[in-house]
Design an enzyme around this catalytic site. Structure first.
Site: not given
Length: 415
Positions: A212, A266
């Site tokens: 990720k 993010c």
């Protein structure tokens, strides 16, 4: 073994859609959040965040008795932790929300339970979660000590959805499932297969965590190239939007669009987790972050030059969210630019954000005024395009031809 009851810890932009989608599959879902307002809103069948179609899915799930929210964790077969992982001073990862989640679920854990960390995390966070749970429940065994024979299975499965398309991508996207053991991965895959149509690819927890971070760092590096290119083009008096369109006609070139910076929980945060873990090695990743973090300062300087052309500048900042057509202000460069312009007292500041009803306190305390697009066009002599929301895309030459425009999104490059 099928799942009949799942608990989702954290009912924000990822947790609530995940809970609603699982509930839509006929599984009982209990969502846990620290916000009493969020809990009450959800239990009324309503939503406290903006995401297309989420309100309908939540309303249906609540009406059918498959979804409810609570302030306190209760027993379940699986626990999915979807809480924020911001950073502290010095860009160090802040795992306090994950630790609080461990403390919340530990009292109700039972042998055979599955715990999944969905929060984007630095490498090793899943192991740290398991260690905290072991300390809190020494009567149970965990993968780090009991391996495949552990009482509690622990895995990491990072979310990888796009705001504005969360419900669709929760189902259609492939998922990376990193168990602390093979059995952990298998059990977690069973859960995700109840609602995911994409592939579920298993690995270990550290690789899943790094995957990720790598995805978002890759995007951050490419955005940094576009943002740096836009600054160079300004200096050389080249239209960056025309330039990138031409360059992208090469079959192996795909330059992203520049903007006022990078926002969201993010991309603006995750690369720092890699830098924190490997500070001497993560040179390109660090430089990209610094370029993107510095872009808002460049935009502010452009706005100050525009404002200097007027005796009484009225500056309309179009957009506060971190991306188009959502209400999410987390780590938003648009919000930061608006705030800094207000603090610098360069003129009257109007904020146009069609997806929110009230300004954050830090803006309203600086006398920033939330207004409609039509009112902003009437009052402003400087327009600053910070987000390419749909209403802004509908503007014409006639709407802007009397304004000085600072366009960070290329909205008017077609004119």
């Amino acid at each position: 073994m099928a799942f009949s009851k799942v608990s989702v810890i954290g009912l924000g932009y990822i947790g609530l859609p995940t809970a609603a989608v699982i509930a839509s599959r006929g599984i009982e879902v209990v969502g846990v959040d620290v916000s009493e307002k969020a809990v009450n809103t959800i239990n009324q069948g309503k939503v406290h965040i903006v995401e297309p179609d989420l309100d309908m899915v939540v309303q249906a799930a609540v009406t059918l008795g498959k979804l409810r929210a609570t302030l306190k964790a209760e027993k379940a077969e699986a626990f999915m932790i979807a809480v924020p992982t911001p950073f502290k001073e010095g860009k160090q990862p802040d795992l306090s929300f994950i630790k609080s989640s461990a403390e919340a679920i530990a009292p109700v854990l039972e042998k055979g339970n599955l715990v999944i960390l969905e929060s984007t995390s630095p490498v090793g966070a899943t192991e740290q979660l398991a260690a905290w749970l072991q300390e809190l429940r020494p009567d149970l065994s965990f993968p780090q000590s009991a391996g495949e024979d552990a009482d509690i299975q622990v895995a990491h499965c990072p979310e990888r959805v796009l705001p504005g398309r969360v419900l669709e991508e929760l189902v259609s996207n492939d998922r990376i499932i990193g168990g602390m053991t093979t059995k952990c991965s298998e059990r977690a895959t069973e859960l995700y297969k109840t609602f995911v149509r994409g592939d579920c690819i298993t690995t270990n927890s550290r690789t899943a965590e790094m995957a990720k971070l790598t995805e978002n760092s890759f995007r951050d590096v490419n955005i940094a190239f576009a943002n740096e290119l836009s600054i160079i083009c300004d200096k050389l008096k080249v239209n960056v939007w025309e330039l990138t369109a031409l360059a992208n006609r090469h079959p192996r070139v795909n330059i992203l669009s520049p903007g006022p910076g990078v926002g969201g929980h993010c991309i603006a945060v995750d690369p720092w987790f890699i830098v924190d873990s490997a500070p001497d090695e993560a040179r390109i990743i660090r430089t990209a972050r610094e370029i993107n973090d510095g872009k808002p300062l460049y935009v502010i300087e452009q706005v100050k030059k525009a404002a200097d052309q007027f005796k009484r500048p009225v500056i309309a900042c179009l957009g506060l969210a971190f991306k188009a057509d959502i209400d999410d202000l987390r780590e938003s460069p648009a919000l930061d630019i608006t705030l800094q312009l207000a603090k610098l007292n360069v003129g009257k500041i109007l904020a146009v954000e069609p997806n929110i009803k009230t300004l954050p306190d830090k803006l309203s305390s600086q006398n920033v005024e939330l207004t409609s697009l039509s009112d902003a066009l009437e009052q402003a002599n400087v327009l600053v395009v910070l987000v390419d929301h749909k209403p802004f895309k509908a503007l014409t030459v006639a709407d802007i031809n009397t304004k000085v425009v600072v366009d960070t999104r290329g909205l008017f490059s077609r004119f």
